[in-house]
Design a protein around this motif. Sequence first.
Motif, short mmCIF file in Angstrom:
data_model
loop_
_atom_site.label_atom_id
_atom_site.label_comp_id
_atom_site.label_asym_id
_atom_site.label_seq_id
_atom_site.Cartn_x
_atom_site.Cartn_y
_atom_site.Cartn_z
N ILE A 14 0.85 -1.19 0.00
CA ILE A 14 0.00 0.00 0.00
C ILE A 14 0.89 1.24 0.00
O ILE A 14 1.82 1.35 0.79
CB ILE A 14 -0.93 0.02 1.24
N TYR A 15 0.60 2.18 -0.87
CA TYR A 15 1.41 3.38 -1.00
C TYR A 15 1.11 4.37 0.13
O TYR A 15 0.00 4.88 0.21
CB TYR A 15 1.17 4.04 -2.36
N PRO A 16 2.11 4.66 0.97
CA PRO A 16 1.93 5.62 2.05
C PRO A 16 2.18 7.07 1.60
O PRO A 16 2.04 8.00 2.38
CB PRO A 16 2.95 5.19 3.10
N VAL A 17 2.58 7.23 0.34
CA VAL A 17 2.81 8.55 -0.26
C VAL A 17 2.25 8.51 -1.68
O VAL A 17 1.99 7.44 -2.23
CB VAL A 17 4.32 8.92 -0.30
N ASN A 18 2.08 9.67 -2.27
CA ASN A 18 1.67 9.75 -3.67
C ASN A 18 2.88 9.44 -4.55
O ASN A 18 3.99 9.90 -4.28
CB ASN A 18 1.13 11.14 -3.98
N TYR A 19 2.65 8.65 -5.61
CA TYR A 19 3.74 8.18 -6.47
C TYR A 19 3.26 8.24 -7.91
O TYR A 19 2.11 7.89 -8.20
CB TYR A 19 4.08 6.74 -6.09
N GLY A 20 4.12 8.70 -8.78
CA GLY A 20 3.72 8.79 -10.18
C GLY A 20 4.90 9.01 -11.09
O GLY A 20 6.01 8.55 -10.81
N TYR A 21 4.65 9.76 -12.15
CA TYR A 21 5.68 9.97 -13.17
C TYR A 21 5.65 11.41 -13.65
O TYR A 21 4.68 12.13 -13.46
CB TYR A 21 5.48 9.00 -14.33
N ILE A 22 6.74 11.78 -14.32
CA ILE A 22 6.88 13.13 -14.83
C ILE A 22 6.84 13.05 -16.36
O ILE A 22 7.77 12.51 -16.98
CB ILE A 22 8.19 13.77 -14.33
N PRO A 23 5.76 13.51 -16.97
CA PRO A 23 5.64 13.42 -18.43
C PRO A 23 6.78 14.17 -19.12
O PRO A 23 7.28 15.18 -18.63
CB PRO A 23 4.30 14.09 -18.73
N GLY A 24 7.19 13.63 -20.25
CA GLY A 24 8.22 14.29 -21.05
C GLY A 24 9.64 14.04 -20.58
O GLY A 24 10.56 14.67 -21.08
N THR A 25 9.81 13.14 -19.63
CA THR A 25 11.15 12.78 -19.16
C THR A 25 11.34 11.29 -19.39
O THR A 25 10.38 10.54 -19.48
CB THR A 25 11.32 13.06 -17.66
N LEU A 26 12.58 10.86 -19.48
CA LEU A 26 12.87 9.44 -19.61
C LEU A 26 13.82 9.00 -18.52
O LEU A 26 14.83 9.66 -18.26
CB LEU A 26 13.49 9.12 -20.97
N ALA A 27 13.50 7.88 -17.91
CA ALA A 27 14.36 7.29 -16.89
C ALA A 27 15.23 6.21 -17.55
O ALA A 27 15.11 5.94 -18.75
CB ALA A 27 13.50 6.69 -15.78
N GLY A 28 16.07 5.60 -16.76
CA GLY A 28 16.98 4.57 -17.26
C GLY A 28 16.30 3.36 -17.85
O GLY A 28 16.90 2.61 -18.62
N ASP A 29 15.03 3.14 -17.50
CA ASP A 29 14.30 1.99 -18.03
C ASP A 29 13.58 2.32 -19.34
O ASP A 29 12.87 1.49 -19.89
CB ASP A 29 13.30 1.45 -17.00
N GLY A 30 13.77 3.55 -19.86
CA GLY A 30 13.14 3.96 -21.10
C GLY A 30 11.72 4.45 -20.94
O GLY A 30 11.06 4.82 -21.90
N GLU A 31 11.21 4.45 -19.72
CA GLU A 31 9.85 4.94 -19.41
C GLU A 31 9.95 6.34 -18.80
O GLU A 31 11.03 6.82 -18.48
CB GLU A 31 9.17 4.00 -18.42
N ALA A 32 8.80 6.97 -18.59
CA ALA A 32 8.79 8.30 -17.95
C ALA A 32 9.41 8.20 -16.55
O ALA A 32 9.29 7.18 -15.88
CB ALA A 32 7.36 8.82 -17.86
N GLN A 33 10.07 9.27 -16.15
CA GLN A 33 10.73 9.32 -14.84
C GLN A 33 9.71 9.19 -13.72
O GLN A 33 8.73 9.93 -13.67
CB GLN A 33 11.49 10.66 -14.70
N ASP A 34 9.95 8.24 -12.81
CA ASP A 34 9.08 8.05 -11.65
C ASP A 34 9.47 9.01 -10.54
O ASP A 34 10.63 9.39 -10.41
CB ASP A 34 9.18 6.62 -11.12
N ALA A 35 8.47 9.36 -9.72
CA ALA A 35 8.74 10.30 -8.63
C ALA A 35 7.81 10.04 -7.45
O ALA A 35 6.65 9.66 -7.62
CB ALA A 35 8.55 11.74 -9.11
#
Length: 120
Positions: free
Chosen positions: A36-57
């Motif tokens: 269960i997520y105890p904080v809000n978690y998501g991604y930043i559109p227009g960015t790429l992380a090392g896995d080739g997907e949008a940067q998670d935050a």
Amino acid sequence: MPRTPPRPDRSALGRTVTVIVDRPLGSAHPEHPELIYPVNYGYIPGTLAGDGEAQDAYLLGLPGPAARGTGTVIAILHRRDDVEDKWVVLPPDVPLPSDREILSQVSFQERWFDTVLLRD
């Protein structure tokens, strides 16, 4: 063949970004419902992380679930045993947490990785 983790990139620190929250505070992980997520978690559109997907935050400091939030990247969680890092975003007017507070808030997920917190 496993990919080599990238070197930590600190260039995002201090940047203002908008996080699209796809796993709001209180929600269950889609593949591991016991998580269960105890904080809000998501991604930043227009960015790429090392896995080739949008940067998670991790979007910290909000008292309840959110759909999105804008704030400053205050830390980077560098995963030494993974191909992607996670950014820690804090909205304006939220008190700056200590390193210990950040690590405590994200430990629900980061405890499974060899994570180092990077700040300026």
